[in-house]
Design a protein around this motif. Structure first.
Motif, short mmCIF file in Angstrom:
data_model
loop_
_atom_site.label_atom_id
_atom_site.label_comp_id
_atom_site.label_asym_id
_atom_site.label_seq_id
_atom_site.Cartn_x
_atom_site.Cartn_y
_atom_site.Cartn_z
N ILE A 161 0.84 -1.20 0.00
CA ILE A 161 0.00 0.00 0.00
C ILE A 161 0.88 1.26 0.00
CG2 ILE A 161 -1.68 1.31 1.34
CD1 ILE A 161 -2.81 -1.11 -0.18
N GLU A 162 1.99 1.21 0.70
CA GLU A 162 2.93 2.34 0.71
C GLU A 162 3.44 2.61 -0.71
OE1 GLU A 162 4.67 5.49 2.55
OE2 GLU A 162 3.43 3.98 3.57
N LYS A 191 -6.88 -4.58 2.60
CA LYS A 191 -8.07 -3.73 2.69
C LYS A 191 -7.98 -2.78 3.88
CE LYS A 191 -13.10 -3.82 2.40
NZ LYS A 191 -13.22 -2.62 3.24
N LEU A 192 -7.51 -3.29 5.02
CA LEU A 192 -7.36 -2.45 6.20
C LEU A 192 -6.38 -1.31 5.94
CD1 LEU A 192 -7.23 -5.13 9.06
CD2 LEU A 192 -9.07 -3.49 8.63
N GLN A 193 -5.26 -1.63 5.32
CA GLN A 193 -4.26 -0.60 5.03
C GLN A 193 -4.76 0.39 3.99
OE1 GLN A 193 -1.37 -0.19 6.72
NE2 GLN A 193 -2.12 -1.87 7.99
N ALA A 194 -5.49 -0.12 2.99
CA ALA A 194 -6.03 0.77 1.95
C ALA A 194 -7.05 1.74 2.54
CB ALA A 194 -6.67 -0.06 0.84
N ASP A 195 -7.91 1.25 3.41
CA ASP A 195 -8.91 2.12 4.05
C ASP A 195 -8.23 3.19 4.89
OD1 ASP A 195 -10.93 0.68 2.88
OD2 ASP A 195 -11.36 -0.55 4.64
N LEU A 233 -7.51 4.87 0.09
CA LEU A 233 -7.48 4.30 -1.26
C LEU A 233 -8.78 3.54 -1.53
CD1 LEU A 233 -3.84 2.90 -1.35
CD2 LEU A 233 -4.66 5.04 -2.31
N GLU A 234 -9.16 3.49 -2.79
CA GLU A 234 -10.39 2.79 -3.17
C GLU A 234 -10.06 1.41 -3.70
OE1 GLU A 234 -14.39 3.41 -5.94
OE2 GLU A 234 -12.65 4.73 -6.19
#
Length: 571
Positions: A175-176, A204-208, A212-213
């Protein structure tokens, strides 16, 4: 009588006196996938090297340990112990028998051969399967490749130790990277197993948390990994979502199948970027005829310090004798497993030159286990003197620390995972080979930095041949993505549906109020009410299709749609 008392006293003295050198036998095991993938061979070779480094034993020819039907045994002596290392292979006829095979091998190791601890298993799925067995037998085992942080639940897996960085760190690194490239959205395909599902949850947790979508997330089981029609349908769905950034949190077989279908669909020509988790990264693209889609691939692997002195010594001492370059890059094309799988010999020729970054973690796994065992022996604590030796060994591992080839290795007492997290490397395929361009540190600031000699102007290399951060592809494809192309439609349609729903509700109330009216009674007001109720359910089904697709929204759309149709038409 005096003679009998003397014999009794002598027996007590012998019972409680320290054992002389070599009198107490201790067995440890190794559980590796020796026949399916060359990674298992590289990891076992690294673990064996750590054993022989400590006990100065000789390593036999490659062919002698690739056969899972025969146990390979090494012996070493130190501090009054005769330590035997016994190799087991968890690979059987096909991939779907590995779980049962791993469990049965662990039961055999513990109950029949009486091993006090073992290395492995080779992945998170096997570790999850053997966890109840090791819990029942109170037998510690240290995995060098099980990255799922679900396994760090000490309540369910009280005897599983992990030397490799966990998936939560990998998900954070991925995600970074997405954020660093200024991408706003992505899609995800994952294995429906412990490894993939846990990785998808963390992503998903990191994206939220970063805003991020996640446009689409699709899980595929191992048994469907070779279903080309399903893979193609999955990729079509991802394309329709409009996302051009696709994360594959998959095992190698599924990842390879997805990349092959993507190549046939010419997705590389349209600028789609694939980010590969460590289960798929380092697939030998050239050997597997994936050269067209190779350029621009991004891979993530736990950082392995191949340049450390211990690792260089290991390469020169133990691997060079096989006329290879060492585990950094090992050519397996001339090797094959001696086991017959489905009536044929399992050849490694399709793997080509393969680098396995988890092999150094197997080296350190053996090293820390031996350190704990010898430390106990120096305190006169051995299996011959202590019936609960396995539990004592487990407690000792909690306090043991070493300086290994992957850095300092010690375990967190609350999770039994590696203390201090870990680091990940970011690799980029330039069309010919994998190159390491960036590194992620869970403790660093900034977390993601370029490695020399690369910079934001020269890396990454993208599918179209451009390079650098400024030329990164867009994360969205507005031509294909109806949510952006027809934004006015999506805003207008719910308003119209709401007006229609309000009108139906008013009609229903009026029908109920005037149900005794002669004209309405002729029209059967009860059936009219049922019909109106069906229309309302159909409108609810339409509204269910507007939020971001999820399991709940899909179930809602199907259930309300079907019931609404039956009631409205049936009435």
């Amino acid at each position: 009588m005096i003679k009998g008392k003397l014999n009794h006293l002598l027996s007590l003295v012998l019972l409680f006196s320290p054992r002389v050198h070599g009198e107490c036998d201790l067995k440890i095991g190794g559980l590796f996938q020796m026949c399916r993938f060359p990674t298992g061979i590289q990891r076992e070779l690294a673990a064996r090297a750590a054993f022989c480094e400590r006990f100065n034993c000789s390593m036999e020819d490659f062919k002698n340990f690739a056969d899972p039907q025969s146990h390979y045994i090494l012996n070493g002596q130190e501090s009054g112990l005769n330590i035997s290392y016994i190799l087991f292979s968890s690979s059987d006829e096909d991939e779907f028998t590995d779980l049962s095979s791993a469990v049965s091998k662990v039961v055999d190791m513990i109950s029949k051969l009486e091993v006090v601890a073992f290395l492995g298993p080779n992945d998170s799925r096997d570790s999850q399967a053997v966890g109840p067995v090791t819990k029942a037998y109170k037998t510690p085992h240290i995995s060098f490749a099980s990255t799922s942080d679900e396994l760090s639940d000490k309540k369910n897996f009280p005897y599983l130790y992990q030397t490799v960085p966990l998936d939560i760190i990998q998900a954070t690194a991925m995600i970074e990277f997405v954020v660093r490239m200024n991408w706003k959205s992505f899609s995800m395909i994952f294995n429906q197993d412990s490894y993939g599902a846990n990785g998808a949850k963390n992503l998903k947790l990191q994206a939220d948390s970063r805003g991020l979508e996640l446009r689409s997330q699709i899980g595929i089981s191992d048994k469907d990994a070779m279903d080309h029609n399903l893979i193609r349908t999955t990729l079509d769905f991802v394309i329709r979502s409009g996302s051009k950034i696709i994360i594959l949190f998959t095992q190698e077989q599924l990842g390879e199948s997805i990349l092959r279908q993507a190549q046939e669909m010419n997705m590389h020509k349209e600028g789609y970027v694939f980010l590969l988790a460590d289960g798929t990264a380092f697939t030998d693209i050239i050997a597997k005829n994936l050269t067209q889609i190779a350029r621009g691939l991004i891979g993530f692997e736990p950082r392995s310090r191949f340049d450390s002195m211990s690792w260089r010594t290991f390469n020169t001492t133990w691997v060079k004798k096989y006329n290879r370059q060492g585990l950094v890059i090992t050519d397996f094309r001339n090797e094959s497993c001696t086991q017959s799988i489905n009536g044929r010999q399992n050849s490694y020729k399709d793997y080509g030159s393969y680098m396995d970054t988890l092999a150094p973690y197997a080296f350190d796994t053996m090293k820390i286990l031996l350190e704990a065992i010898v430390g106990l022996a120096n305190q006169n604590i051995t299996p011959c003197r202590n019936k609960n030796y396995r539990q004592i060994l487990a407690n000792t591992l909690n306090k043991t620390a070493i300086q290994g080839v992957t850095g300092r290795v010690e375990f967190d007492n609350t999770t039994l995972s590696r203390k201090g997290g870990g680091d990940y490397d970011v690799w980029n395929h330039n069309g010919k080979s994998w190159i390491r361009i960036m590194s992620y540190s869970s403790k660093g600031s900034p977390n993601l930095v370029f490695n020399d000699p690369f910079s934001g102007k020269t890396a990454p290399i993208w599918p179209n041949g451009d390079s650098g951060l400024s030329t990164a592809p867009a994360s969205e494809n507005p031509v294909r993505f109806e949510r952006h192309t027809f934004a006015w439609y999506r805003n207008l349609f719910p308003s119209v549906a709401a007006v229609v729903g309000l009108f139906i509700l008013v009609v229903s109330l009026m029908t109920f109020k005037h149900r005794e009216n002669r004209i309405l009674r002729v029209g059967s007001p009860n059936l009219l009410q049922v019909m109106n109720f069906g229309h309302i359910l159909l409108l609810i089904a339409i509204f269910c299709g507007f939020p971001r697709p999820s399991t709940a929204s899909c179930v809602c759309e199907v259930v309300f749609g079907h019931f609404g149709f039956v009631l409205s038409i049936g009435a």
